[in-house]
Design an enzyme around this catalytic site. Structure first.
Site, PDB file in Angstrom:
ATOM      1  N   ASP A   1       0.827  -1.209   0.000  1.00 22.83           N
ATOM      2  CA  ASP A   1       0.000   0.000   0.000  1.00 22.83           C
ATOM      3  C   ASP A   1       0.866   1.266   0.000  1.00 22.83           C
ATOM      4  OD1 ASP A   1      -2.403   1.374  -0.031  1.00 22.83           O
ATOM      5  OD2 ASP A   1      -2.562   1.450   2.150  1.00 22.83           O
TER       6      ASP A   1
ATOM      7  N   ASN B   1     -11.244  -2.518  -4.912  1.00 27.12           N
ATOM      8  CA  ASN B   1     -10.499  -1.559  -5.737  1.00 27.12           C
ATOM      9  C   ASN B   1     -11.206  -1.186  -7.045  1.00 27.12           C
ATOM     10  OD1 ASN B   1      -7.252  -2.792  -4.638  1.00 27.12           O
ATOM     11  ND2 ASN B   1      -8.343  -0.957  -3.977  1.00 27.12           N
TER      12      ASN B   1
END
Ligand code: IPE
Ligand code: IPE
Ligand code: MG
Length: 238
Positions: free
Chosen positions: A10, A58
């Protein structure tokens, strides 16, 4: 040394924004960081590495970013197969793959097929993966087996549930790493992380290098895993 390392990669977007670049530039450099980590794990004899590359959530991102991410996944699969083969690494993909464009599905299938006899390490990429999706699928599959009279309710054990998860061929992760500063699991391996050691770092994924990985391994080595026992029992076994 952990046998299985699972990573939430991330911070790509913030890494790029900090440099005045579009978010997608971060994803591109993130591929390099992933390649380095794969090599590093292989060198250290870590048998399983699982990378969260695209979550079932996502899809909510701007369409253009999703498009670039899927393109990058496709091109990385094409470009990295040789490296995987040369290093005797098997590629596996977990997640709801049929939702991807056909071309990407074919690249996934091709790379997995080509590397399936490699034995030194298993690299698993979680694509359109969600921990809740995984558990839900397992529940449905078990319910069907019961409905069809194949198993009795009393036969529903932890092992049975695990055999219906898409990680059935993997041991549970020993070490979980999340880069990018957020302290959450974001619907990654919910069942499988039950006794995993968790490690969070503020470093953005594109900056996560070998030194950063070594720091995580050091922290892991210093932890005592008790699995519900008391400290003394663990010391007696050692
Ligand atoms: C992780 O980086 C990559 C994916 C989720 C695909 P992000 O894109 O989430 O980067 P940040 O968290 O916005 O910085
Ligand atoms: C988790 O990162 C998913 C991947 C790294 C693929 P996100 O950036 O999507 O997670 P949230 O939205 O901050 O929880
Ligand atoms: Mg993020």
């Amino acid at each position: 040394m952990p046998e299985h390392v699972a990573v939430i990669m991330d911070g790509n977007g913030r890494w790029a924004m900090q440099r005045g670049l579009p978010r997608t530039a971060g994803h591109k450099v993130g591929v390099d960081a992933a390649r380095e980590l794969v090599k590093s794990c292989r060198k250290r004899g870590i048998s399983y590495l699982t990378l969260f590359a695209f979550s079932s959530e996502n899809w909510r991102r701007p369409a253009e970013e999703v498009r670039v991410l899927l393109d990058l996944l496709g091109s990385s699969l094409e470009n990295e197969t040789r490296l995987l083969d040369e290093n005797d690494i098997r590629l596996m993909v977990i997640g709801d793959v049929p939702r991807f464009p056909k071309l990407l599905q074919r690249s996934i299938e091709k790379t997995c097929r080509r590397t399936r006899n490699n034995r030194s390490m298993t690299l698993t990429i979680a694509l359109n993966y969600g921990g809740q999706w995984d558990i839900l699928n397992a529940c449905r599959s078990i319910a069907e087996s019961i409905q069809d009279g194949e198993i009795a309710v009393s036969e529903v054990t932890r092992n049975l549930v695990e055999s219906r998860l898409c990680t059935r061929d993997l041991p549970d992760p020993d070490l979980f790493i999340r880069t990018g500063g957020e302290i959450r699991i974001s619907n990654f391996l919910l069942w499988q992380l039950a006794y995993t050691e968790l490690y969070f770092t503020d470093t953005y994924w594109p900056d996560f290098d070998i030194d950063c990985f070594e720091r995580a391994l050091k922290v892991f080595a210093d932890r005592q895993r008790r699995f519900g026992n008391v400290e003394q029992q663990i010391e007696e076994c050692a």
